[in-house]
Design a protein around this motif. Structure first.
Motif, PDB file in Angstrom:
ATOM      1  N   SER A 169       0.908  -1.221   0.006  1.00 34.35           N
ATOM      2  CA  SER A 169      -0.183  -0.197   0.125  1.00 34.35           C
ATOM      3  C   SER A 169       0.922   1.095   0.018  1.00 34.35           C
ATOM      4  N   HIS A 170       0.341   2.419  -0.287  1.00 34.84           N
ATOM      5  CA  HIS A 170       1.078   3.805  -0.302  1.00 34.84           C
ATOM      6  C   HIS A 170       0.862   4.383   0.879  1.00 34.84           C
ATOM      7  N   TYR A 171       1.907   5.055   1.578  1.00 36.72           N
ATOM      8  CA  TYR A 171       1.959   5.540   3.183  1.00 36.72           C
ATOM      9  C   TYR A 171       2.423   6.777   2.871  1.00 36.72           C
ATOM     10  N   ASP A 172       1.779   7.877   3.622  1.00 34.17           N
ATOM     11  CA  ASP A 172       2.494   9.265   3.639  1.00 34.17           C
ATOM     12  C   ASP A 172       3.002   9.373   5.177  1.00 34.17           C
ATOM     13  N   TYR A 173       4.427   9.603   4.931  1.00 33.27           N
ATOM     14  CA  TYR A 173       4.860   9.301   6.464  1.00 33.27           C
ATOM     15  C   TYR A 173       5.546  11.136   6.710  1.00 33.27           C
ATOM     16  N   ASP A 174       4.681  11.887   6.166  1.00 31.38           N
ATOM     17  CA  ASP A 174       5.211  13.286   6.384  1.00 31.38           C
ATOM     18  C   ASP A 174       6.443  13.522   6.098  1.00 31.38           C
ATOM     19  N   GLY A 178       5.732  -0.507   5.936  1.00 26.21           N
ATOM     20  CA  GLY A 178       4.533  -0.064   6.549  1.00 26.21           C
ATOM     21  C   GLY A 178       3.520  -1.252   6.192  1.00 26.21           C
ATOM     22  N   THR A 179       3.460  -1.721   4.804  1.00 24.12           N
ATOM     23  CA  THR A 179       2.244  -2.535   4.678  1.00 24.12           C
ATOM     24  C   THR A 179       2.286  -3.836   5.370  1.00 24.12           C
ATOM     25  N   VAL A 180       3.600  -4.349   5.670  1.00 28.95           N
ATOM     26  CA  VAL A 180       3.727  -5.746   6.372  1.00 28.95           C
ATOM     27  C   VAL A 180       3.617  -5.469   7.883  1.00 28.95           C
ATOM     28  N   VAL A 181       4.183  -4.240   8.439  1.00 34.02           N
ATOM     29  CA  VAL A 181       4.139  -4.025   9.973  1.00 34.02           C
ATOM     30  C   VAL A 181       2.563  -3.779  10.185  1.00 34.02           C
ATOM     31  N   GLU A 182       1.882  -2.894   9.677  1.00 34.76           N
ATOM     32  CA  GLU A 182       0.559  -2.708   9.694  1.00 34.76           C
ATOM     33  C   GLU A 182      -0.271  -4.073   9.810  1.00 34.76           C
ATOM     34  N   GLN A 210      -3.190  -8.344  13.046  1.00 38.72           N
ATOM     35  CA  GLN A 210      -3.189  -9.472  13.281  1.00 38.72           C
ATOM     36  C   GLN A 210      -2.800  -9.954  14.795  1.00 38.72           C
ATOM     37  N   VAL A 211      -1.577  -9.462  15.148  1.00 38.82           N
ATOM     38  CA  VAL A 211      -0.965  -9.924  16.561  1.00 38.82           C
ATOM     39  C   VAL A 211      -1.936  -9.109  17.581  1.00 38.82           C
ATOM     40  N   LYS A 212      -1.948  -7.769  17.424  1.00 37.09           N
ATOM     41  CA  LYS A 212      -2.794  -7.068  18.233  1.00 37.09           C
ATOM     42  C   LYS A 212      -1.677  -6.826  19.532  1.00 37.09           C
ATOM     43  N   LYS A 270       5.535   6.752  12.880  1.00 44.31           N
ATOM     44  CA  LYS A 270       4.625   7.706  12.300  1.00 44.31           C
ATOM     45  C   LYS A 270       3.298   6.895  11.815  1.00 44.31           C
ATOM     46  N   MET A 271       3.548   5.759  11.064  1.00 47.32           N
ATOM     47  CA  MET A 271       2.398   4.870  10.515  1.00 47.32           C
ATOM     48  C   MET A 271       1.414   4.647  11.811  1.00 47.32           C
ATOM     49  N   THR A 272       1.980   4.179  12.723  1.00 50.53           N
ATOM     50  CA  THR A 272       1.077   3.659  14.118  1.00 50.53           C
ATOM     51  C   THR A 272       0.215   5.014  14.526  1.00 50.53           C
ATOM     52  N   GLU A 273       0.926   6.141  14.481  1.00 52.78           N
ATOM     53  CA  GLU A 273       0.379   7.225  14.866  1.00 52.78           C
ATOM     54  C   GLU A 273      -0.946   7.607  13.981  1.00 52.78           C
ATOM     55  N   LYS A 274      -0.417   7.763  12.524  1.00 52.82           N
ATOM     56  CA  LYS A 274      -1.375   8.157  11.594  1.00 52.82           C
ATOM     57  C   LYS A 274      -2.615   7.145  11.513  1.00 52.82           C
ATOM     58  N   LYS A 275      -2.101   5.847  11.675  1.00 51.17           N
ATOM     59  CA  LYS A 275      -3.237   4.687  11.601  1.00 51.17           C
ATOM     60  C   LYS A 275      -4.131   4.543  12.724  1.00 51.17           C
ATOM     61  N   GLN A 276      -3.915   5.389  13.889  1.00 44.38           N
ATOM     62  CA  GLN A 276      -4.357   5.527  15.052  1.00 44.38           C
ATOM     63  C   GLN A 276      -4.536   3.953  15.865  1.00 44.38           C
TER      64      GLN A 276
END
Length: 282
Positions: A107-112, A131-135, A140-142, A161-167
């Motif tokens: 997927s495409h991500y915007d990391y500022d 970002g795709t694999v970690v998200e 899955q692991v929660k 940054k990804m964790t913050e943006k994806k809340q």
């Protein structure tokens, strides 16, 4: 230690743990495990009821197919290392379809803008793959807490940054670089170096230590010239890049401001093996 070989098995395991109110610590890997990885699990062990590892060589974060082909893989060895460490309760070993059920693409991500600095300049799309694999693994692991080494400092910043943006309600914890006795940052890629080369590669760490001293008295351009001179004198080593960047934005600086924190980043090719390292500058 439980070995979870598909998404359904993982989901059943996580559901049981969540029902018991377990706090989960997680550190994803691409295998070829070493003591640096174990330092992540040691940190996780101290702060969580349950520690989970994952082993998955993610195809979408390799720009060079040859790099993907050459990436060291020894699953039986990795499982044995985790078992003998006594630090990990379960390891998730997904197949590609568990992570990419439709197409093996990121997927495409915007990391500022973090993705456009340093590694992002020479490896387009790399951090979209990360970002795709970690998200997906996070979903899955929660986990409650996730652990990443500071050796890949840009990756750590990207994941935060990804964790913050994806809340995603996950605490991202950076773990200090784990080094060999000679100072070389431990890396799965080190396994591709001859033993004598691993010893001579300590010059990377020694140079960063010098940079930390020079930081107090020299300009950025003077430091960069000295670093280039060091590696011009090393046979079989080629300096791919050295820079000093703002720790928050990762933007390269050409001047030191008193109110900012800086970190030195270095990439060196050693007999065709790409070694990265970094150091906070005091």
């Amino acid at each position: 230690m439980e070995v979870l070989k598909n998404r359904k098995t993982l989901q059943d395991f996580i559901e049981r743990q969540k029902e018991m109110g377990k706090k989960i610590g997680f550190a994803p890997t691409m295998g070829a495990l070493h003591d640096g990885h174990l330092s992540l699990y040691k940190a996780a062990r101290e702060e969580n009821d349950l520690v989970i590892s994952s082993i998955f060589v993610n195809p979408t974060q390799f720009n060079n197919p040859e790099d993907l082909r050459k990436y060291p893989r020894d699953l039986n060895r990795d499982i044995l290392i985790l078992e003998e460490s006594g630090l990990v309760d379960a390891v998730y070993i997904p197949e590609v379809q568990d992570i990419y059920p439709e197409k093996t693409e990121s997927s495409h991500y915007d990391y500022d803008g973090l993705e456009n600095e340093m590694e992002g300049k020479s490896r387009p799309g790399h951090f979209d793959g990360v970002g795709t694999v970690v998200e997906e693994l996070f979903r899955q692991v929660k986990p409650d807490n996730a652990y990443f080494g500071e050796k890949d400092y840009q990756q750590l910043a990207i994941i935060k940054k990804m964790t913050e943006k994806k809340q995603l309600h996950i605490q991202i914890k950076g773990v200090p670089i784990y080094r060999a006795k000679n100072g070389l940052a431990l890396s799965s890629r080190n396994q591709r170096l001859r033993e004598e080369r691993r010893e001579t590669s300590k010059i990377i760490y020694k140079t960063l230590m010098k940079v930390n001293d020079w930081f107090r008295v020299l300009t950025v351009s003077e430091i960069k010239k000295r670093v280039q001179d060091v590696f011009d004198d090393q046979q079989g080593m080629q300096l791919e890049y050295f820079l000093i960047a703002d720790e928050k934005t990762l933007k390269e600086t050409d001047f030191f401001y008193k109110d900012r924190a800086y970190r030195a980043f270095i990439v060196v090719m050693v007999d065709g093996v790409r070694l990265i390292d970094n150091m906070h500058l005091d």
